[in-house]
Design a protein around this motif. Structure first.
Motif, mmCIF file in Angstrom:
data_model
loop_
_atom_site.group_PDB
_atom_site.id
_atom_site.type_symbol
_atom_site.label_atom_id
_atom_site.label_comp_id
_atom_site.label_asym_id
_atom_site.label_seq_id
_atom_site.Cartn_x
_atom_site.Cartn_y
_atom_site.Cartn_z
ATOM 1 N N UNK A 135 0.856 -1.192 0.000
ATOM 2 C CA UNK A 135 0.000 0.000 0.000
ATOM 3 C C UNK A 135 0.891 1.240 0.000
ATOM 4 N N UNK A 136 0.598 2.182 -0.882
ATOM 5 C CA UNK A 136 1.414 3.391 -0.992
ATOM 6 C C UNK A 136 0.565 4.623 -0.686
ATOM 7 N N UNK A 137 1.171 5.772 -0.740
ATOM 8 C CA UNK A 137 0.500 7.006 -0.329
ATOM 9 C C UNK A 137 -0.757 7.292 -1.150
ATOM 10 N N UNK A 138 -0.770 6.876 -2.415
ATOM 11 C CA UNK A 138 -1.904 7.174 -3.288
ATOM 12 C C UNK A 138 -2.910 6.027 -3.386
ATOM 13 N N UNK A 139 -2.706 4.979 -2.640
ATOM 14 C CA UNK A 139 -3.662 3.874 -2.653
ATOM 15 C C UNK A 139 -5.008 4.341 -2.108
ATOM 16 N N UNK A 140 -6.062 4.012 -2.828
ATOM 17 C CA UNK A 140 -7.420 4.287 -2.347
ATOM 18 C C UNK A 140 -7.868 3.080 -1.518
ATOM 19 N N UNK A 141 -8.188 3.329 -0.262
ATOM 20 C CA UNK A 141 -8.596 2.253 0.650
ATOM 21 C C UNK A 141 -10.019 2.526 1.116
ATOM 22 N N UNK A 142 -10.924 1.613 0.789
ATOM 23 C CA UNK A 142 -12.321 1.749 1.205
ATOM 24 C C UNK A 142 -12.780 0.414 1.777
ATOM 25 N N UNK A 143 -13.314 0.458 2.973
ATOM 26 C CA UNK A 143 -13.893 -0.730 3.583
ATOM 27 C C UNK A 143 -15.399 -0.600 3.654
ATOM 28 N N UNK A 144 -16.058 -1.713 3.899
ATOM 29 C CA UNK A 144 -17.513 -1.685 4.037
ATOM 30 C C UNK A 144 -17.965 -2.782 4.982
ATOM 31 N N UNK A 145 -19.084 -2.533 5.629
ATOM 32 C CA UNK A 145 -19.654 -3.521 6.538
ATOM 33 C C UNK A 145 -20.965 -3.013 7.088
ATOM 34 N N UNK A 146 -21.717 -3.900 7.682
ATOM 35 C CA UNK A 146 -22.934 -3.482 8.362
ATOM 36 C C UNK A 146 -22.550 -2.769 9.664
ATOM 37 N N UNK A 147 -23.439 -1.925 10.160
ATOM 38 C CA UNK A 147 -23.102 -1.142 11.349
ATOM 39 C C UNK A 147 -22.769 -2.042 12.535
ATOM 40 N N UNK A 148 -23.346 -3.240 12.564
ATOM 41 C CA UNK A 148 -23.053 -4.169 13.662
ATOM 42 C C UNK A 148 -21.676 -4.808 13.526
ATOM 43 N N UNK A 149 -21.026 -4.621 12.382
ATOM 44 C CA UNK A 149 -19.722 -5.237 12.127
ATOM 45 C C UNK A 149 -18.562 -4.260 12.273
ATOM 46 N N UNK A 150 -18.856 -2.964 12.267
ATOM 47 C CA UNK A 150 -17.802 -1.953 12.309
ATOM 48 C C UNK A 150 -17.797 -1.305 13.689
ATOM 49 N N UNK A 151 -16.706 -1.510 14.397
ATOM 50 C CA UNK A 151 -16.582 -1.018 15.768
ATOM 51 C C UNK A 151 -15.363 -0.106 15.880
ATOM 52 N N UNK A 152 -15.201 0.479 17.042
ATOM 53 C CA UNK A 152 -14.015 1.299 17.289
ATOM 54 C C UNK A 152 -12.745 0.483 17.071
ATOM 55 N N UNK A 153 -12.782 -0.782 17.471
ATOM 56 C CA UNK A 153 -11.613 -1.649 17.295
ATOM 57 C C UNK A 153 -11.307 -1.889 15.818
ATOM 58 N N UNK A 154 -12.343 -1.913 14.982
ATOM 59 C CA UNK A 154 -12.141 -2.083 13.543
ATOM 60 C C UNK A 154 -11.372 -0.891 12.979
ATOM 61 N N UNK A 155 -11.833 0.296 13.325
ATOM 62 C CA UNK A 155 -11.169 1.508 12.841
ATOM 63 C C UNK A 155 -9.749 1.606 13.382
ATOM 64 N N UNK A 156 -9.562 1.173 14.622
ATOM 65 C CA UNK A 156 -8.229 1.226 15.224
ATOM 66 C C UNK A 156 -7.239 0.345 14.463
ATOM 67 N N UNK A 157 -7.721 -0.789 13.946
ATOM 68 C CA UNK A 157 -6.842 -1.659 13.156
ATOM 69 C C UNK A 157 -6.363 -0.946 11.899
ATOM 70 N N UNK A 158 -7.298 -0.339 11.162
ATOM 71 C CA UNK A 158 -6.911 0.408 9.967
ATOM 72 C C UNK A 158 -5.927 1.527 10.328
ATOM 73 N N UNK A 159 -6.226 2.248 11.396
ATOM 74 C CA UNK A 159 -5.366 3.358 11.824
ATOM 75 C C UNK A 159 -3.957 2.874 12.152
ATOM 76 N N UNK A 160 -3.880 1.795 12.892
ATOM 77 C CA UNK A 160 -2.581 1.314 13.370
ATOM 78 C C UNK A 160 -1.736 0.725 12.252
#
Length: 387
Positions: A135-160
């Motif tokens: 993954x490089x600086x210009x990579x477009x990264x988009x995730x998707x999921x139902x609201x019951x599947x996306x949690x603070x911990x999910x976002x933290x993984x992407x962030x980290x």
């Protein structure tokens, strides 16, 4: 089969195996939300598109013109993708890989990364670690999921692992995840595979170590159902052909091999991560002379009919987030076909699932071997044909 209307046309999609009575669709609102976002915000043409966690191929099929790479841990999901692509004449446009493939040979560059958030965050963590160098600086990264599947911990993984991350507003109970890659983030190795020592009092595997790749059921501990089965495994001798059906980390089949080194054990699961875990567990614990095979497959399909003496099974009762007994039904039916006359199927499951009813209907017999307040171990024998 159900029709999925996408911005690029209608698709007739199925799960795998296709069951006419099954009402579960091969896509959901999260898949639809992501595709409509891409239609309204088209990524630059060309480059390498990678689709993670595409459950039944809805995303890869809709985006076949981009010739994406689909990374899926599910053999059934890959088979569904193949069938859906074949239906539109695009089977050669999508490259299908497993997490084990990307671990061994990660892509050199990813320009568009689409992530269908899996039920198991450990699998997401492992896959993001495997792909992050590409993954490089210009990579477009988009995730998707139902609201019951996306949690603070999910976002933290992407962030980290990748970089700053935000979510969209919810649409039809689905959300998007937008991540801006930061190539300057420190690259730390992922924690998988995970190894742990088993407790005492569970038979031949007491105190031994098992290996778990990310996404495997109960990857950080021994589940109570398997513990009950291990404590009551049949004692057998001689050259048995044993199948660990839905093997997970392989602890049950390895226990059978340790108890009877003359046996020949087939470990099979629809998860590539599970079969890799089972092979590692077996290699670390079984006698080097004990024969074993490792097969990623749909239940026991592909196993020669009438070839097995013993099948050991702890069937799942979820298909992603949907509760379903379709996997158990298929496992029981294919296990019966694989057994020799007189061969035995041993099953552990939650008491409330009522597996004894289906086993009696299929085998004509079923007995309770052991039980506790939550789980039950059942034994069914394939009877010789009449006459």
């Amino acid at each position: 089969m159900h029709r999925f209307s996408t911005p690029w046309g209608d698709l007739d999609l199925t799960r795998y195996p296709a069951e006419p009575r099954e009402q579960l669709r091969a896509w959901d609102a999260a898949d639809d939300y992501l595709l409509r976002h891409l239609a309204e915000n088209p990524p630059a043409p060309g480059g390498t598109t990678v689709v993670l966690g595409d459950r039944w191929g809805a995303l890869a099929t809709a985006l076949a013109e981009r010739r994406p790479v689909q990374v899926s841990d599910s053999f059934l999901g890959q088979q569904a993708t193949r069938a859906n692509l074949r239906r539109i004449g695009a089977e050669d446009r999508v490259r299908l890989l497993s997490p084990q493939d990307t671990r061994a040979e990660p892509p050199e560059r990813v320009d568009l990364l689409l992530v269908r958030v899996p039920r198991n965050l450990a699998l997401l963590e492992d896959q993001l670690h495997a792909l992050s160098p590409a993954v490089h600086r210009d990579t477009v990264v988009v995730g998707t999921g139902m609201v019951t599947e996306i949690h603070t911990s999910t976002l933290a993984l992407f962030e980290r692992i990748l970089g700053p991350t935000v979510t969209s507003l919810a649409v039809r109970k689905a959300r998007l995840i937008h991540c801006t890659p930061d190539p300057d983030l420190p690259r730390t190795p992922g924690p998988w595979p995970l190894r742990y020592a088993l407790p005492d009092g569970i038979g031949p595997m007491s105190g031994r170590t098992v290996t778990n790749h990310a996404g495997v059921f109960c990857a950080d501990r021994l589940d109570l159902g398997t513990r009950l089965l291990l404590a009551h495994l049949p004692r057998r001798e001689g050259p048995d052909r044993v199948i660990d059906l839905g093997c997970g980390n392989g602890v049950v089949g390895t226990a059978a091999a340790v108890a009877n080194p003359d046996s020949d054990v087939l470990f099979t699961d629809e998860s590539y991560q599970a079969v890799a875990s089972a092979e590692a567990t077996f290699r670390d614990n079984a006698d080097a002379a004990t024969a074993a095979e490792f097969l990623v497959a749909d239940a026991a399909t592909g196993v020669p009919a009438g070839s097995a003496d013993l099948v050991l099974n702890n069937p799942p009762f979820h298909s992603h987030r949907a509760t379903s007994d379709s996997s158990a039904r298929r496992m029981f039916a294919t296990a019966r076909a694989a057994l020799r006359p007189g061969g035995e199927l041993w099953v552990v499951g939650n008491r409330h699932l009522g597996y004894h009813v289906r086993l009696r209907r299929l085998f004509g017999n079923c007995e309770v071997v052991a039980s506790d307040p939550k789980f039950v171990v059942l034994r069914a024998v394939r009877r010789p044909p009449r006459g």
